[in-house]
Design an enzyme around this catalytic site. Structure first.
Site, short mmCIF file in Angstrom:
data_model
loop_
_atom_site.label_atom_id
_atom_site.label_comp_id
_atom_site.label_asym_id
_atom_site.label_seq_id
_atom_site.Cartn_x
_atom_site.Cartn_y
_atom_site.Cartn_z
N ASP A 1 31.86 36.15 41.76
CA ASP A 1 31.86 36.57 40.36
C ASP A 1 30.68 35.91 39.64
O ASP A 1 30.41 34.72 39.83
CB ASP A 1 33.19 36.18 39.69
CG ASP A 1 33.39 36.91 38.37
OD1 ASP A 1 34.26 37.79 38.32
OD2 ASP A 1 32.66 36.61 37.40
N ASN B 1 43.19 43.29 37.36
CA ASN B 1 43.41 43.88 36.04
C ASN B 1 43.37 45.40 36.14
O ASN B 1 42.52 45.96 36.84
CB ASN B 1 42.34 43.39 35.06
CG ASN B 1 42.55 41.94 34.67
OD1 ASN B 1 43.66 41.52 34.42
ND2 ASN B 1 41.46 41.17 34.63
N GLU C 1 37.47 45.17 32.78
CA GLU C 1 36.14 45.43 32.20
C GLU C 1 35.31 46.38 33.04
O GLU C 1 34.44 47.07 32.51
CB GLU C 1 35.36 44.11 32.05
CG GLU C 1 35.95 43.12 31.06
CD GLU C 1 35.61 43.45 29.61
OE1 GLU C 1 34.80 44.36 29.39
OE2 GLU C 1 36.20 42.81 28.72
N HIS D 1 38.81 45.95 41.54
CA HIS D 1 38.40 44.66 42.09
C HIS D 1 39.58 43.71 42.04
O HIS D 1 40.30 43.66 41.06
CB HIS D 1 37.20 44.06 41.34
CG HIS D 1 37.30 44.13 39.85
ND1 HIS D 1 37.15 45.31 39.15
CD2 HIS D 1 37.55 43.17 38.92
CE1 HIS D 1 37.30 45.08 37.86
NE2 HIS D 1 37.55 43.79 37.69
N HIS E 1 40.38 39.81 42.03
CA HIS E 1 39.81 38.47 41.86
C HIS E 1 40.54 37.53 42.81
O HIS E 1 41.78 37.56 42.90
CB HIS E 1 40.06 37.94 40.45
CG HIS E 1 39.43 38.72 39.34
ND1 HIS E 1 38.31 38.29 38.66
CD2 HIS E 1 39.76 39.90 38.78
CE1 HIS E 1 37.99 39.16 37.73
NE2 HIS E 1 38.87 40.16 37.77
P1 AMP Z 1 37.81 42.36 34.98
O1 AMP Z 1 37.92 41.80 33.59
O2 AMP Z 1 39.04 42.12 35.79
O3 AMP Z 1 37.36 43.80 34.98
O4 AMP Z 1 36.70 41.50 35.72
C1 AMP Z 1 35.35 41.84 35.77
C2 AMP Z 1 34.65 40.68 36.40
O5 AMP Z 1 33.40 41.12 36.87
C3 AMP Z 1 34.38 39.51 35.44
O6 AMP Z 1 34.99 38.32 35.94
C4 AMP Z 1 32.85 39.40 35.42
O7 AMP Z 1 32.39 38.08 35.34
C5 AMP Z 1 32.48 40.08 36.74
N1 AMP Z 1 31.15 40.67 36.80
C6 AMP Z 1 30.58 41.51 35.90
N2 AMP Z 1 29.35 41.87 36.31
C7 AMP Z 1 29.16 41.26 37.50
C8 AMP Z 1 28.08 41.23 38.43
N3 AMP Z 1 26.94 41.91 38.22
N4 AMP Z 1 28.21 40.48 39.55
C9 AMP Z 1 29.35 39.77 39.77
N5 AMP Z 1 30.39 39.76 38.94
C10 AMP Z 1 30.30 40.49 37.81
#
Ligand code: AMP
Length: 125
Positions: free
Chosen positions: A39, A97, A105, A110, A112
């Site tokens: 991440d 999520n 987001e 994905h 985590h």
């Molecule tokens: P979520 O809120 O569950 O959708 O998590 C999205 C995650 O993606 C967040 O923890 C971000 O820090 C991560 N993220 C966003 N862009 C990137 C990227 N280019 N490379 C790695 N992680 C990312």
């Protein structure tokens, strides 16, 4: 802004670009069904994301439309990543999520994986 998990898949989302190697990522594992990478904004000492290779918006989408092989392959990959990172004995937390209220987001499923410290309560009250 959180995503609506019922929307159609957007092939230009950031994780689709990572899958196509159009933008860089710190990859830790890849097989036929899954890709794992660090991440970019970790919230634990170890914070890895595992994504399926197929075009699935969310856990809801994947569990409804994914093939048995994709689902089995993805679940096994999550286990392999955590095992290979040495997370099993100290312990780890999984989180996926899904949709607006969860705060999702990125509109590509994905999971985590968090490890490296005591995680505390699941959610703040
Ligand atoms: P979520 O809120 O569950 O959708 O998590 C999205 C995650 O993606 C967040 O923890 C971000 O820090 C991560 N993220 C966003 N862009 C990137 C990227 N280019 N490379 C790695 N992680 C990312």
């Amino acid at each position: 802004m959180p995503v609506d998990a019922t929307q159609p898949y957007d092939p230009n989302n950031i994780f689709a670009k990572i899958l196509r190697d159009e933008i860089p990522s710190k990859r830790v594992y890849e097989d036929e069904f899954a890709l794992a990478f660090h991440d970019i904004n970790p919230v634990a000492p170890q914070h890895i994301l595992v994504i399926p290779k197929g075009p699935y918006v969310s856990w809801d989408d994947f569990s409804a439309r994914g093939s048995d092989a994709e689902i089995a392959g993805f679940v096994r990959a999550v286990g392999i990543v955590a095992r290979e990172a040495g997370m099993v004995a100290p312990g780890y937390r999984l989180l996926a999520n899904t949709g607006t209220d969860s705060g999702q987001e990125v509109p590509h499923l994905h999971v985590h994986i968090f490890a490296g410290r005591r995680m505390g309560p699941m959610l703040t009250r």
